[in-house]
Design an enzyme around this catalytic site. Structure first.
Site, mmCIF file in Angstrom:
data_model
loop_
_atom_site.group_PDB
_atom_site.id
_atom_site.type_symbol
_atom_site.label_atom_id
_atom_site.label_comp_id
_atom_site.label_asym_id
_atom_site.label_seq_id
_atom_site.Cartn_x
_atom_site.Cartn_y
_atom_site.Cartn_z
ATOM 1 N N ARG A 88 0.859 -1.191 0.000
ATOM 2 C CA ARG A 88 0.000 0.000 0.000
ATOM 3 C C ARG A 88 0.893 1.239 0.000
ATOM 4 N NH1 ARG A 88 -2.209 3.136 4.743
ATOM 5 N NH2 ARG A 88 -3.956 4.342 3.937
ATOM 6 N N HIS A 132 -2.897 10.922 0.804
ATOM 7 C CA HIS A 132 -2.386 10.730 2.166
ATOM 8 C C HIS A 132 -1.784 12.061 2.611
ATOM 9 C CE1 HIS A 132 -1.011 7.323 5.045
ATOM 10 N NE2 HIS A 132 -0.708 8.459 5.650
ATOM 11 N N GLU A 177 -7.561 8.512 6.235
ATOM 12 C CA GLU A 177 -7.859 9.158 7.514
ATOM 13 C C GLU A 177 -8.348 10.607 7.392
ATOM 14 O OE1 GLU A 177 -4.574 8.712 10.215
ATOM 15 O OE2 GLU A 177 -4.668 6.540 10.156
ATOM 16 N N ASN A 306 -7.598 1.730 9.856
ATOM 17 C CA ASN A 306 -6.320 2.015 10.516
ATOM 18 C C ASN A 306 -6.574 2.022 12.008
ATOM 19 O OD1 ASN A 306 -5.348 2.383 7.959
ATOM 20 N ND2 ASN A 306 -4.762 4.534 8.236
HETATM 21 C C1 FCB Z 1 -1.514 7.286 10.806
HETATM 22 C C2 FCB Z 1 -1.057 7.800 9.467
HETATM 23 C C3 FCB Z 1 0.296 7.281 9.049
HETATM 24 C C4 FCB Z 1 1.255 7.197 10.208
HETATM 25 C C5 FCB Z 1 0.631 6.469 11.374
HETATM 26 C C6 FCB Z 1 1.548 6.293 12.567
HETATM 27 O O1 FCB Z 1 -2.413 8.191 11.369
HETATM 28 O O2 FCB Z 1 -1.984 7.456 8.462
HETATM 29 O O3 FCB Z 1 0.773 8.084 8.009
HETATM 30 O O4 FCB Z 1 1.698 8.444 10.538
HETATM 31 O O5 FCB Z 1 -0.529 7.148 11.778
#
Ligand code: FCB
Length: 467
Positions: A88, A132, A177, A306
């Site tokens: 990914r 991202h 996110e 996540n």
């Molecule tokens: C998430 C993010 C990723 C990384 C992890 C620890 O929130 O998506 O990029 O920073 O945390």
């Protein structure tokens, strides 16, 4: 693999996952690529934010990061050595569409074209994340995610990437996110672009979701074969700190703002009524126009989950007040007891099972893939660069076991991506926090698999062979 890696592996078997379970490792563009201003790439909000004095620990930025842009073939060989099915990665918007508008930058798209070919040549399935967090700076200057037009710009950019890669890439996820983009970026201000305004964050939520729906529709309209479309959300669990009615209300509010305001519109085409009412009571509202919720609830195929930790919530502050100075109800996170990671995040694997089952029950019929899970710990490399990270290995094994547990209870979890392949630029924490299962020496750019990487490789091999 590092031939000097002789440290004993933590023998934590993960039982119950089928040989077909999808294993992967994850990264994101700004965190690893470097080459920040090469081949036509323009600035993103993270280039700007990381240059703001005091914004990032150590004044670090992603100008060089892991230099992945120049070391991509070696990094793909490293991924292959782990025996994963999938990788990914995210596409950098300002590399592909400098300034966030207009035609594609061929050199930028060429990089992802080569990456996809390299992955496929090595038998690794590419899993694309379109956004991202690296919004082109010009779009932020025009108002950023609080402005409606950004959603349309995102769909336009998604179409450029999709048109070039769809012949070889099966899975396209839109956002990583959106909670972080909206709240950390526009309300708390600890992430780019560093603004602090509640209504800006609320508008950003709506326009991120709208952008997801518009992009999904745009990609579907362009496809020459069926694809898997998705979105990745960061989610935890919000349990009441006690059985008091204040704490139960605080947990409901935290869950509403953390999870339901994303998944209810995505799945059911409506914002949760309790949250809409509470926002109205403070004079705020999502900027919904006719038809938006139909776009946002465009069907998609996979939810990326996540998970890092679960939390409890109290409805009183430390002095016992139920309302803050602005008259808003208190929603105070109270971290569960027990061990913490280097981020000071609690280690709560049983809540991972709880979250996956809750998603299965409240949003049924949606296949789940864990798109990030992992931990930072204070790694100590030996003279050869090897890190015997028993703590990270235990974190991963307990969380993978939690996934197996959720599956055994009926949750449709189809895969697991470890965060992260490499130590990398951890946003506001700069390079100080290491999440990699592979150690990166930032002076030499040497990569050395840690104990956790070896354990992960062996676990994948065992699961595949049905052991
Ligand atoms: C998430 C993010 C990723 C990384 C992890 C620890 O929130 O998506 O990029 O920073 O945390």
């Amino acid at each position: 693999m590092n031939p000097t890696s002789t440290a004993p592996l933590a023998a934590v078997p993960v039982a119950g996952l089928p040989p077909t379970f999808q294993w992967g490792v994850a990264t994101s563009a700004y965190q690893i690529e470097g080459a920040a201003f090469e081949d036509g790439r323009t600035a993103s909000i993270w280039d700007t934010f990381s240059r703001t004095p005091g914004a990032v620990v150590g004044g670090d930025n992603g100008d060089v990061a892991c230099d992945h842009y120049h070391r991509m073939p070696q990094d793909v060989a490293l991924i292959k050595s782990l025996g994963v099915d999938s990788y990914r990665f995210s596409v950098s918007w300002p590399r592909v569409q400098p300034g966030g508008r207009g035609p594609a930058n061929p050199a930028g798209l060429d990089f992802y074209d080569r990456l996809v070919d390299e992955l496929l040549a090595n038998g690794i399935d590419p899993w694309v994340t379109l956004y991202h967090w690296d919004l082109p700076q010009e779009l932020e200057d025009a108002g950023g995610w609080p402005v409606r037009d950004t959603a349309y710009r995102f769909a336009d950019y998604a179409s450029l990437v999709f048109s070039r890669l769809e012949d070889r890439v099966q899975t396209f996820t839109t956002l990583n996110e959106p909670w972080c983009s909206a709240w950390l970026g526009y309300q708390v201000g600890v992430h780019a672009p560093g603004r602090q305004n509640f209504d800006d964050a609320l508008f950003a939520v709506h326009h991120l979701l709208l952008g997801h729906g518009l992009a999904t529709q745009a990609m579907r309209s362009l496809e020459t074969r069926p694809h898997t479309y998705g979105i990745t959300l960061n989610m935890g669990t919000a349990d009441p700190a006690s059985d008091s009615s204040e704490d139960r209300e605080a947990a409901r509010r935290a869950d509403g703002m953390g999870l339901r305001i994303y998944l209810d519109p995505l799945r059911y085409g409506r914002y949760p009524a309790d949250m809409v009412d509470e926002l109205a009571a403070r004079g705020s509202a999502f900027p919904v126009r006719d038809g938006d919720l139909e776009i946002i609830s465009t069907p998609f195929d996979v939810l990326g989950v996540n998970f890092y930790f679960g939390q409890n919530f109290a409805g009183t502050d430390e002095q016992g007040n139920t309302h803050d100075a602005a008259g808003e109800p208190v929603v105070r996170a109270v971290l569960p007891d027990g061990a913490r990671t280097a981020m000071d995040w609690p280690i709560t694997p049983s809540r991972f099972t709880q979250l996956l089952l809750r998603l299965h029950n409240d949003y049924p019929g949606l296949p789940l893939v864990v798109t990030e899970n992992g931990a930072a710990f204070p790694d100590q490399p030996d003279e050869s660069g090897f890190v015997a990270d028993g703590d990270r290995t235990e974190y991963l094994s307990s969380h993978i076991a939690a996934v197996a547990d959720a599956r055994a209870q009926g949750a449709d979890v189809r895969g697991y991506f470890a965060w992260s392949l490499l130590d990398n630029f951890e946003w506001a924490e700069g390079y100080a926090k290491r999440f990699g299962i592979v150690h990166v020496d930032y002076e030499t750019q040497a990569r050395t698999p840690k104990q956790s990487a070896l354990w992960f490789r062996d676990t994948i091999a065992r699961t595949r062979s049905g052991q």
